[in-house]
Design a protein around this motif. Structure first.
Motif, mmCIF file in Angstrom:
data_model
loop_
_atom_site.group_PDB
_atom_site.id
_atom_site.type_symbol
_atom_site.label_atom_id
_atom_site.label_comp_id
_atom_site.label_asym_id
_atom_site.label_seq_id
_atom_site.Cartn_x
_atom_site.Cartn_y
_atom_site.Cartn_z
ATOM 1 N N GLN A 4 10.872 -0.507 -25.519
ATOM 2 C CA GLN A 4 11.246 -1.050 -25.690
ATOM 3 C C GLN A 4 12.504 -0.928 -26.628
ATOM 4 O O GLN A 4 12.122 0.149 -27.635
ATOM 5 C CB GLN A 4 11.001 -2.906 -25.778
ATOM 6 C CG GLN A 4 10.014 -3.074 -25.054
ATOM 7 C CD GLN A 4 8.707 -4.174 -25.978
ATOM 8 O OE1 GLN A 4 8.353 -4.144 -27.020
ATOM 9 N NE2 GLN A 4 8.473 -5.257 -25.279
ATOM 10 N N GLN A 21 20.957 -8.826 -26.930
ATOM 11 C CA GLN A 21 19.611 -7.998 -26.110
ATOM 12 C C GLN A 21 18.656 -8.886 -25.755
ATOM 13 O O GLN A 21 18.815 -10.283 -26.295
ATOM 14 C CB GLN A 21 19.442 -7.310 -27.182
ATOM 15 C CG GLN A 21 18.210 -8.059 -28.914
ATOM 16 C CD GLN A 21 17.995 -6.547 -29.593
ATOM 17 O OE1 GLN A 21 18.150 -6.497 -30.115
ATOM 18 N NE2 GLN A 21 16.500 -6.335 -28.904
ATOM 19 N N THR A 22 17.941 -8.426 -24.665
ATOM 20 C CA THR A 22 17.315 -9.113 -24.022
ATOM 21 C C THR A 22 15.913 -9.969 -25.326
ATOM 22 O O THR A 22 15.763 -8.896 -26.063
ATOM 23 C CB THR A 22 16.883 -8.613 -22.594
ATOM 24 O OG1 THR A 22 16.370 -7.525 -23.080
ATOM 25 C CG2 THR A 22 17.633 -8.653 -21.933
ATOM 26 N N ASP A 23 15.198 -11.075 -24.676
ATOM 27 C CA ASP A 23 13.739 -11.425 -25.332
ATOM 28 C C ASP A 23 12.891 -9.864 -25.604
ATOM 29 O O ASP A 23 12.091 -9.373 -25.757
ATOM 30 C CB ASP A 23 12.592 -12.615 -25.642
ATOM 31 C CG ASP A 23 14.296 -13.470 -26.211
ATOM 32 O OD1 ASP A 23 15.215 -13.466 -26.688
ATOM 33 O OD2 ASP A 23 14.063 -14.687 -25.363
ATOM 34 N N SER A 24 12.951 -9.147 -24.025
ATOM 35 C CA SER A 24 11.569 -8.620 -23.683
ATOM 36 C C SER A 24 12.179 -7.294 -23.686
ATOM 37 O O SER A 24 11.268 -6.417 -23.911
ATOM 38 C CB SER A 24 12.429 -8.537 -22.441
ATOM 39 O OG SER A 24 13.255 -7.733 -21.670
ATOM 40 N N ASN A 26 14.845 -4.912 -23.005
ATOM 41 C CA ASN A 26 14.942 -3.653 -21.948
ATOM 42 C C ASN A 26 16.017 -3.998 -21.450
ATOM 43 O O ASN A 26 16.949 -3.478 -20.936
ATOM 44 C CB ASN A 26 13.923 -4.612 -20.648
ATOM 45 C CG ASN A 26 12.975 -4.374 -20.165
ATOM 46 O OD1 ASN A 26 11.903 -3.799 -20.989
ATOM 47 N ND2 ASN A 26 12.377 -5.484 -19.654
ATOM 48 N N ALA A 27 16.862 -4.494 -22.102
ATOM 49 C CA ALA A 27 18.748 -4.338 -22.270
ATOM 50 C C ALA A 27 19.473 -5.058 -23.551
ATOM 51 O O ALA A 27 18.853 -5.619 -23.965
ATOM 52 C CB ALA A 27 19.344 -5.483 -20.876
ATOM 53 N N SER A 29 23.470 -4.748 -25.611
ATOM 54 C CA SER A 29 24.931 -4.650 -25.287
ATOM 55 C C SER A 29 25.449 -4.662 -26.290
ATOM 56 O O SER A 29 25.166 -5.695 -27.459
ATOM 57 C CB SER A 29 25.423 -6.190 -24.463
ATOM 58 O OG SER A 29 25.168 -5.527 -23.325
ATOM 59 N N ASP A 144 26.157 -0.907 -22.584
ATOM 60 C CA ASP A 144 25.662 -1.333 -22.522
ATOM 61 C C ASP A 144 24.163 -0.227 -21.862
ATOM 62 O O ASP A 144 24.388 1.017 -21.164
ATOM 63 C CB ASP A 144 25.902 -1.962 -21.068
ATOM 64 C CG ASP A 144 26.557 -3.285 -20.944
ATOM 65 O OD1 ASP A 144 26.782 -4.007 -22.014
ATOM 66 O OD2 ASP A 144 27.607 -3.689 -20.196
ATOM 67 N N LEU A 146 20.357 0.139 -20.294
ATOM 68 C CA LEU A 146 19.499 -0.507 -19.553
ATOM 69 C C LEU A 146 17.993 0.501 -20.003
ATOM 70 O O LEU A 146 18.147 1.163 -19.239
ATOM 71 C CB LEU A 146 19.894 -1.458 -18.397
ATOM 72 C CG LEU A 146 18.372 -1.330 -17.048
ATOM 73 C CD1 LEU A 146 18.948 -3.196 -17.999
ATOM 74 C CD2 LEU A 146 19.460 -1.749 -16.305
#
Length: 156
Positions: A4, A21-24, A26-27, A29, A144, A146
């Protein structure tokens, strides 16, 4: 434990416009507001104008991440240039516009085994010293990151 992406920091945050960033996790930027180096008529020596930016992405777990850097290169003359060289955990990527005023994009996959990704960007611009009014510019718009899912690596 799956990988993560937690946070990103740079030696100076002056050019960073936004980090998302995503909550998970996983990504992630990073959008830059003014990460640019310029060479213009006032630059008389043959050494290119350069800008270096170092940063670190904090992670949890281990795995693989793809990193994509996007920007634009501008040169008013065919003998000027605008290049980006970058390193992520020691893996190099290089980007340059194919034409005189075009966007560029470069990506690399990097292993993460120390729970961090070391980033280093080097922007270079050199105008054509034989043309009085020439100019060159290299700008980075975004990075980015990922996480590559473990199942995607096995099936590839």
């Amino acid at each position: 434990m799956s990988l993560q992406l937690r946070s990103v920091s740079f030696e100076t945050d002056a050019s960073i416009a936004h980090v998302a960033q995503t909550d998970s996790g996983n990504a992630l930027s990073v959008l830059f507001d003014n990460l640019v180096v310029r060479s213009g008529a006032a630059d008389k020596d043959a050494q290119p104008q350069a800008l270096r930016l170092d940063g670190e992405v904090q992670c949890t777990g281990r795995g693989w991440v793809t990193i994509q850097v996007r920007g634009q290169g501008l040169s008013t003359d065919r003998h000027g240039y605008a290049h980006l060289s970058a390193w992520a955990n020691g893996r190099r990527l290089h980007a340059a516009a194919a034409g005189l005023d075009e966007p560029f994009s470069a990506s690399v996959a990097v292993p993460v085994d120390a729970e961090r990704i070391q980033l280093s960007l080097l922007l270079l611009a050199q105008r054509d010293l034989n043309a009085a009014n020439s100019a060159a510019e290299c700008a980075v718009d975004s990075i980015d990151l990922l996480v590559i899912a473990p199942s995607a690596r096995r099936s590839a």
